[in-house]
Design a protein around this motif. Structure first.
Motif, mmCIF file in Angstrom:
data_model
loop_
_atom_site.group_PDB
_atom_site.id
_atom_site.type_symbol
_atom_site.label_atom_id
_atom_site.label_comp_id
_atom_site.label_asym_id
_atom_site.label_seq_id
_atom_site.Cartn_x
_atom_site.Cartn_y
_atom_site.Cartn_z
ATOM 1 N N GLN A 176 125.556 108.840 31.979
ATOM 2 C CA GLN A 176 126.125 107.796 32.831
ATOM 3 C C GLN A 176 126.445 106.578 31.989
ATOM 4 N N LEU A 209 132.001 96.634 40.060
ATOM 5 C CA LEU A 209 131.448 96.890 41.389
ATOM 6 C C LEU A 209 132.563 96.727 42.417
ATOM 7 N N GLU A 239 126.986 101.072 46.929
ATOM 8 C CA GLU A 239 127.528 101.343 45.600
ATOM 9 C C GLU A 239 126.619 102.319 44.849
ATOM 10 N N PHE A 290 126.590 105.886 46.399
ATOM 11 C CA PHE A 290 127.828 106.655 46.323
ATOM 12 C C PHE A 290 127.680 107.907 45.453
ATOM 13 N N GLY A 291 127.154 107.699 44.249
ATOM 14 C CA GLY A 291 127.020 108.826 43.321
ATOM 15 C C GLY A 291 126.116 109.914 43.874
ATOM 16 N N THR A 346 115.934 102.749 43.665
ATOM 17 C CA THR A 346 116.509 102.462 42.355
ATOM 18 C C THR A 346 116.713 100.961 42.166
ATOM 19 N N ARG A 367 122.330 94.329 37.002
ATOM 20 C CA ARG A 367 121.198 95.181 37.388
ATOM 21 C C ARG A 367 121.662 96.255 38.383
ATOM 22 N N ARG A 407 123.145 101.844 39.464
ATOM 23 C CA ARG A 407 124.103 102.889 39.799
ATOM 24 C C ARG A 407 124.101 103.971 38.729
ATOM 25 N N LEU A 458 121.620 104.733 36.830
ATOM 26 C CA LEU A 458 120.343 105.454 36.826
ATOM 27 C C LEU A 458 120.157 106.339 38.046
ATOM 28 N N ALA A 459 120.903 106.060 39.128
ATOM 29 C CA ALA A 459 120.675 106.753 40.391
ATOM 30 C C ALA A 459 120.796 108.261 40.232
ATOM 31 N N LEU A 460 121.696 108.692 39.347
ATOM 32 C CA LEU A 460 121.887 110.130 39.191
ATOM 33 C C LEU A 460 120.868 110.720 38.222
ATOM 34 N N ASN A 461 119.901 109.904 37.799
ATOM 35 C CA ASN A 461 118.858 110.359 36.889
ATOM 36 C C ASN A 461 119.442 110.981 35.624
#
Lengths: 348, 298, 335
Positions: A105, A115, A124, A127-128, A146, A172, A177, A179-182
């Motif tokens: 990412q 954004l 936001e 979304f992912g 997150t 931040r 965003r 990091l959300a998908l790890n």
């Protein structure tokens, strides 16, 4: 910290990302629409990113560092070269672009432009997650977690729009965003450059902390040498689409081999009014990447340039005592034909 | 994310900020502060309500003719706004006429916003060849003067309200598509669209969730400024006999049939024109205020 | 330019600012961006206005030339070379911009008209201010371009702005600013958009020109490193006010205001590696909603009840230094 990542396939010694011969030329069209020239944004670069490290990328505008980031994310198509993600080729037959984007990412420089002005922070970030199949409620619950992870209280910030946040808070959210998908690799493209110094320090501390906590690997792109020095384990120096030097950060800071790297260092502002810089290390601007100089691309601004530098393009070879340290300069490569280089034997 | 702990509280301190307000709430707040826009909106609402409730409000049958009561001046003999050249009550006809004229102002714009806006967004988002194909066709239509195009279309299709609706829709597709294309191109090149692509989202999803939210505002404001043009052109078509046909009550048509009486009963003859003027000016000013209210920077 | 047309302005006090305040009044808000700013500047001196975004540094500098948007309401008194700028009409201001004070912007592309060559544009500025012939002016432009060390200057005279690299454009911009031999040079982050190797060239050039021509110079920057390279004196700005002033060397070595201390410890430098940074907590101030006492109090480590109640004023604590703080770190500062 050393939890085992189920996605780890090749073990700790296999690079997370291997880049081979990556190339991107952007065509320049004239008024009639025919291609008149190419911007050689990234020209045949190869490097690896080890698991758990922070690889810093430095260079001036037009050196290709942002293009490299976008090529790695598949936001633009590469002209040539290959990518290996934990040993698997990206593209036909190997890792799909979709899977790549779950593992890699990116955080962009401009916290405002990156954004959506009509989306709240939580929308936001969610979304992912929704893209990869989570339901909205589930995605938003995770997005709120997150937010907390990046130091923003979800009760306060989840419903905020970008214009209701400060630059540091927005950045931040951008990190959240990403990091959300790890992901395993986070590309930070000038992610702290536009922030005020006091806020920049907060975000840098956050980035460090997240890396430890989440076992992340970073590709940290910046034009600010001090910041790169602060966060990186290894550093990659780019000039006009080429890698000129790569190596462990302390080694490069102590024994920079390439004249360009050295010039970059002496261009740093002193931070000491009693010890000001007296003479600029380089004259002029970097040349255009449209028609870069032949041979070594730095030779037009280099004090050590000799005919060999115009004739032969130097390759990235070991420089100095550290085996991981390499530079692309004839002057430090024995047997290159440069008067400053040694004899025919290659230095260790 | 498997395990997420809270960062130490030092990572941020709560910012002192006003309560959260959505973008549209802000727009509404700013719009309500704009006197001219507000007054014009009232006028439009009044006209629209009058048209909708015409059967209840009209004092007389708008189609009942009377040869002996022709061209009575406003206010005389119990006719608030007088009668027309066939002795029909002007007030009733104006009320009923608003139905046709307003619909002919709004309906083509709604249709062409959907079609033209969609084409423009697709062209702007995908760019390159798709943009080229869509926009060149649009450009060809755009090259004709809009009135001429409407007249030509209506002429080919024949007169009638439905046909003039179709021709007006075709007239307004190109300008709306061009505006949609240009705002989409701007939005498309912003980092947040790239960030959305980086999550692996498909084009349809990005257009619906990221692009549309940012382009509908500008497209709608532009479209609302075209309503007045549409009212005027549709009135023009009726005036030329290409739109609504007699005895339908339509402001344009009324203007046409009353024009011979302009020396005998000037006030009566001008009334439909005044309505067209009032409506279109109000639409324009409301659309202006809307645009100002939507401008975040001002 | 070794010319002395405005020679009488070369000595003594060039700038005197007293209680400058600037508010931006729009339909939605009335925001104070600069408050109670006072300072003086002598010929040959370099003052750096140092602060983060929203600190009011740029607005303070622009008010010296009356270069503010129409929404701005300016209070206080600004004297530049004997002209009271705050009382001047736009017409009078135009005659001041150039010969009395000139400005170098962050993005030179916006200062030049893209359809004329830089030679023409600089020459026309000279012609309009000094009434000399275009020919003579053009010869002077060549001198100027050489002065700012543009290589093969004669050839660059006929270059359009977009044909120049970022560094050359900034040099051309400086030549334009110097074209009417100003007594005061204003520079608004002139090197921020430039690459590191170019930034240092431009900074050194500005330092040399300022010394050779004896101009008073005000430099706006967010970068302490830039201030260290060029400033004689520094004024640290926060939330529209001066919070600390003093000579660059003692201010950097012995900062007194907690904000200055925090700013220095937040800045990543060579020896930062390996230890966590000590940033200032919290975010930038919201100018529409400033606290009643000290503007920095919400983020300050030395905050007491007094800070929330009474706004500190800029009080000298040595012959050259001043700080606006109830609890300045004086024990570390030299007397």
């Amino acid at each position: 910290m050393n939890m085992v990542d189920a996605r780890d396939r090749g073990g700790p010694r296999q690079p997370l990302l291997t880049v081979e011969g990556l190339r991107k030329y952007f065509p320049l069209r004239n008024a009639l629409g025919t291609v008149s020239a190419h911007v050689q944004a990234v020209d045949d670069i190869s490097f690896t990113v080890a698991k758990g490290e922070t690889l810093g990328v430095v260079g001036e505008s037009g050196c290709g560092k942002s293009t490299t980031a976008r090529l790695l994310m598949h936001l633009i198509e590469r002209d040539a070269g290959s990518l290996l993600l934990d040993g698997d080729p990206v593209g036909s037959g190997g890792v799909s672009v979709r899977d790549l984007r779950r593992q890699v990412q990116m955080v962009f420089q401009d916290s405002y432009a990156s954004l959506n002005p009509r989306h709240t922070a939580v929308a936001e970030i969610a979304f992912g997650l929704r893209v990869i199949g989570h339901r909205r409620a589930e995605a938003e619950a995770q997005a709120r977690q997150t937010l907390r992870l990046v130091g923003l209280d979800p009760d306060q910030f989840a419903g905020r729009y970008p214009h209701e946040m400060s630059g540091g808070q927005r950045q931040r959210v951008n990190i959240a965003r990403g990091l959300a998908l790890n992901p395993r690799l986070l590309i930070l493209d000038e992610a702290v450059s536009a922030l005020d110094k006091s806020v920049q320090a907060q975000v840098l501390n956050l980035i460090e902390e997240l890396k430890q906590r989440l076992n992340l690997t970073y590709l940290f792109i910046s034009h600010d040498l001090n910041v790169v020095h602060y966060v990186s384990d290894r550093v990659l120096v780019m000039y006009l689409g080429k890698i000129v030097e790569i190596g462990p950060v302390d080694e490069i800071w102590r024994n920079a081999a390439h004249p360009y790297t050295r010039a970059l260092f002496s261009s740093r502002l002193s931070m000491n009014p009693a010890d000001r810089v007296v003479a600029p290390p380089l004259t002029g601007d970097p040349p255009s990447p449209v028609n870069p100089p032949s041979g070594c691309r730095f030779r037009t601004r280099c004090a050590l340039a000799e005919p060999i530098c115009a004739a032969v393009e130097p390759s990235l070879l070991a420089a100095g005592a550290d085996a991981a340290h390499a530079a692309a300069c004839h002057a430090v490569q024995a047997g290159s034909g440069h008067s400053l280089a040694g004899g025919m034997t290659h230095a260790a | 994310m498997t395990e997420i702990a809270v960062l130490p509280a030092t990572a941020h301190t709560p910012a002192r900020r006003p309560p959260q307000r959505g973008y549209w709430r802000n727009v509404l707040k700013r719009f309500l502060r704009d006197r001219i826009g507000l007054v014009c909106l009232m006028v439009l609402l009044a006209i629209a309500l009058a048209a909708i409730f015409a059967p209840l409000l009209a004092p007389a049958d708008p189609y009942r003719t009377s040869m002996i009561r022709r061209l009575i001046a406003p206010g005389e003999k119990g006719y608030l706004l007088g009668t027309d050249e066939l002795g029909r009550d002007m007030l009733s006809r104006l009320l009923y006429g608003g139905r046709v004229s307003l619909s002919m102002g709004i309906a083509p714009i709604v249709l062409s916003t959907m079609i033209g806006g969609g084409l423009g967004v697709i062209a702007g988002y995908f760019g390159r060849h798709i943009n080229m194909m869509i926009m060149r066709v649009i450009d060809v239509f755009y090259a004709f003067p809009s009135v001429l195009l409407a007249v030509a279309m209506a002429g080919v299709l024949g007169s009638g309200i439905l046909n003039s609706l179709i021709s007006l829709t075709l007239v307004f597709i190109p300008p709306i598509a061009r505006v949609a294309e240009s705002v989409t191109t701007q939005v498309r090149n912003q980092d947040f669209v790239e960030a959305a692509r980086a999550t692996g989202a498909g084009s349809a999803r990005i257009i619906i969730e990221h692009v549309l939210a940012n382009v509908t505002g500008p497209i709608l404001t532009y479209a609302s400024s075209l309503v007045s043009v549409s009212i005027i052109i549709s009135s023009g078509l009726s005036f030329l006999g290409l739109g609504a046909s007699p005895p339908t009550a339509d402001w344009g048509l009324m203007l046409n049939t009353l024009r011979q009486a302009v020396y005998v009963a000037p006030v009566n003859a001008v009334l439909p024109g005044v309505m067209i003027f009032l409506t279109s000016v109000s639409f324009n000013l409301v659309s202006d205020s809307l645009r100002t209210a939507m401008d975040v920077r001002a | 330019m070794p010319r002395e047309t405005t020679g009488q302005a070369r000595a003594g006090r060039i700038v005197e600012v007293q209680d400058l305040s600037v508010r931006f009044v729009t339909r939605d808000a009335d925001i104070s961006v600069v408050q109670d700013v006072s300072f003086t500047l002598d010929a040959g001196e370099v003052l750096c206005l140092l602060g983060e975004s929203g600190s009011g540094k740029s607005v303070t500098m622009r008010s010296l030339l009356g270069l503010l948007p129409p929404t701005a309401r300016v209070g206080g008194r600004v004297m530049v070379s004997g002209h009271e700028v705050t009382r001047m009409t736009e017409r009078q201001l135009e005659s001041v911009r150039g010969p009395v004070a000139a400005m170098v912007f962050q993005e030179p592309m916006t200062a030049f008209d893209p359809v004329f060559t830089i030679g023409t544009q600089i020459a026309e500025t000279i012609v309009s201010h000094e009434g000399i012939s275009y020919r003579v002016a053009r010869a002077r432009v060549l001198e100027l371009l050489e002065l700012v060390q543009i290589p093969s200057a004669a050839r660059r005279l006929d270059a359009y702005p977009h044909e120049l690299s970022g560094g050359l454009r900034q040099r051309a911009m400086i030549a334009l600013a110097l074209s009417c031999s100003p007594a005061l040079l204003l520079a608004d982050e002139p090197t921020t958009a430039l690459d590191a190797t170019v930034q240092i060239q431009i900074l050194l050039l500005l330092r040399q020109l300022q010394r050779d021509l004896g101009m008073a110079t005000i430099f706006v920057t967010h970068d302490i490193g830039v201030a260290c390279e060029i400033a004689d004196r520094v004024a640290i700005m926060y939330a529209g006010r001066f919070v600390e002033t003093g000579p660059i060397d003692t201010l950097i070595s012995h900062p007194a205001h907690p904000y200055t201390i925090g700013l220095l410890s937040s800045t990543v430098h060579e020896s930062s590696r390996g230890r966590p940074l000590a940033p200032i907590q919290g975010g930038p101030p919201d100018l529409a909603d400033l606290p009643g006492g000290c503007g920095f109090a919400p983020r300050c480590v030395a905050r007491t009840a007094l800070c929330d109640q009474v706004r500190p004023t800029l009080i000298p604590f040595s012959t050259t230094r001043a700080a606006a703080c109830h609890h300045p770190a004086l024990e570390t500062a030299p007397a």
